[in-house]
Design an enzyme around this catalytic site. Structure first.
Site, PDB file in Angstrom:
ATOM      1  N   CYS A 196      -0.830   3.304  -6.527  1.00 35.38           N
ATOM      2  CA  CYS A 196      -1.769   2.764  -5.539  1.00 35.38           C
ATOM      3  C   CYS A 196      -2.018   1.338  -5.991  1.00 35.38           C
ATOM      4  O   CYS A 196      -2.289   1.099  -7.175  1.00 35.38           O
ATOM      5  CB  CYS A 196      -3.069   3.558  -5.526  1.00 35.38           C
TER       6      CYS A 196
ATOM      7  N   CYS B 161       0.869  -1.174   0.000  1.00 36.69           N
ATOM      8  CA  CYS B 161       0.000   0.000   0.000  1.00 36.69           C
ATOM      9  C   CYS B 161       0.906   1.225   0.000  1.00 36.69           C
ATOM     10  O   CYS B 161       1.662   1.429   0.949  1.00 36.69           O
ATOM     11  CB  CYS B 161      -0.864  -0.018   1.263  1.00 36.69           C
TER      12      CYS B 161
HETATM   13  N1  DGL Z   1      -3.952   0.455  -1.983  1.00 34.31           N
HETATM   14  C1  DGL Z   1      -3.573   1.653  -1.304  1.00 34.31           C
HETATM   15  C2  DGL Z   1      -2.318   2.250  -1.923  1.00 34.31           C
HETATM   16  O1  DGL Z   1      -1.526   1.568  -2.548  1.00 34.31           O
HETATM   17  C3  DGL Z   1      -4.571   2.743  -1.081  1.00 34.31           C
HETATM   18  C4  DGL Z   1      -6.019   2.491  -0.964  1.00 34.31           C
HETATM   19  C5  DGL Z   1      -6.706   3.442  -0.004  1.00 34.31           C
HETATM   20  O2  DGL Z   1      -6.759   3.086   1.165  1.00 34.31           O
HETATM   21  O3  DGL Z   1      -7.168   4.504  -0.443  1.00 34.31           O
HETATM   22  O4  DGL Z   1      -2.061   3.416  -1.778  1.00 34.31           O
END
Ligand code: DGL
Length: 264
Positions: A189, A74
């Site tokens: 993301c 993330c």
């Molecule tokens: N998957 C997460 C990232 O790579 C973000 C998702 C979120 O919580 O908005 O930043």
């Protein structure tokens, strides 16, 4: 050591895009997937609160699973908590997904690169430092999307997402300057690779959509020992809400993950 699992962490389903690459490279390893869906989305959390939340989650997870390695799949979390996690849990190695600005700067021909991320990742000092250190000769446009991670969650649950709405989120990535055009968009993301085919079909011109998942998996592989493929306890999926819906449970079983409670 190879009996210890690898923990893959995200705020939702995005980390699965990293898990699938990690599985290809480390088929003999056991994986624990943890989604902090009770905290989703991370994009608009205050930095101090989010750091505290993730540190306390990891205190529990590390004590319970003794992972050989934790992958912070993330960007919104890794750009903030990678260093605090490393100092709080010095015996556990951490790998994080951070915006792939360096490879983008190395590959761009036009010199125009965009970084598509959550508002949190765009705000981070970590992200600004990456640009300063590795892409100072490029024009980097940071695009913080309020909605795309949620759209990816809904899309993967089989809900219909308006193409116009997705297009509106990605359009700021496309820049034209002095006859040159953006040629690389960094998917910063981990939710976004699930939407990559839609992005491609909605883009006003073709660009390279850079997904760092495989590079992250390779980095993870370099930090653990590998061994023969032997049967082990099932790979698990933990949702901090302890209440994933049917669509998510089905998705997890498609990924070969067995649901497990955050706390017993
Ligand atoms: N998957 C997460 C990232 O790579 C973000 C998702 C979120 O919580 O908005 O930043």
């Amino acid at each position: 050591m190879s009996q210890q699992p690898i923990l893959v962490f995200d705020s939702g389903i995005g980390g699965l895009t990293v898990l699938r690459e990690a599985r290809v490279l480390m088929p003999e390893r056991r994986f624990i997937y943890v989604a902090d869906d009770a905290g989703f989305p991370y994009g608009n959390w205050g930095e101090a609160e989010l750091t505290q939340r993730i540190l306390s989650l990891f205190a529990e997870l590390i004590a319970r699973f003794r992972p050989a390695l934790c992958v912070i799949a993330c960007n919104t979390a890794a750009t903030l908590v990678l260093e605090p996690l490393r100092s709080a849990f010095a015996d556990t190695p951490f790998v994080g997904t951070v915006p792939a600005i360096k490879p983008a700067a190395e590959r761009t021909r036009s010199g125009l690169v965009s970084v598509l991320a959550t508002p949190g990742t765009v705000r981070r000092a970590y992200t600004r430092d990456l640009i300063e250190s590795f892409a100072s000769r490029c024009h980097v446009r940071l695009v913080g999307s309020e909605n795309l991670a949620g759209m990816a969650e809904r899309y993967i649950r089989g809900e219909k997402i308006s193409r116009d709405a997705i297009q509106a989120e990605i359009m700021p990535c496309f820049v034209e300057k002095l006859g040159r055009k953006t040629d690389i968009v960094v998917l910063a993301c981990t939710h976004y690779p699930f939407l990559a085919n839609l992005f491609r079909s909605l883009a006003p011109w073709p660009v390279d959509w850079l997904d760092p998942a495989e590079a992250i998996a390779r980095r993870a592989l370099s930090l653990v020992t590998t061994g023969p493929l032997v049967s082990h306890a099932p790979d698990l999926a933990i949702f901090t809400s302890n209440d994933p819906d049917f669509a998510i449970k089905r998705l997890m079983s498609g990924f070969g993950l067995t649901p497990e409670q955050m706390r017993h």
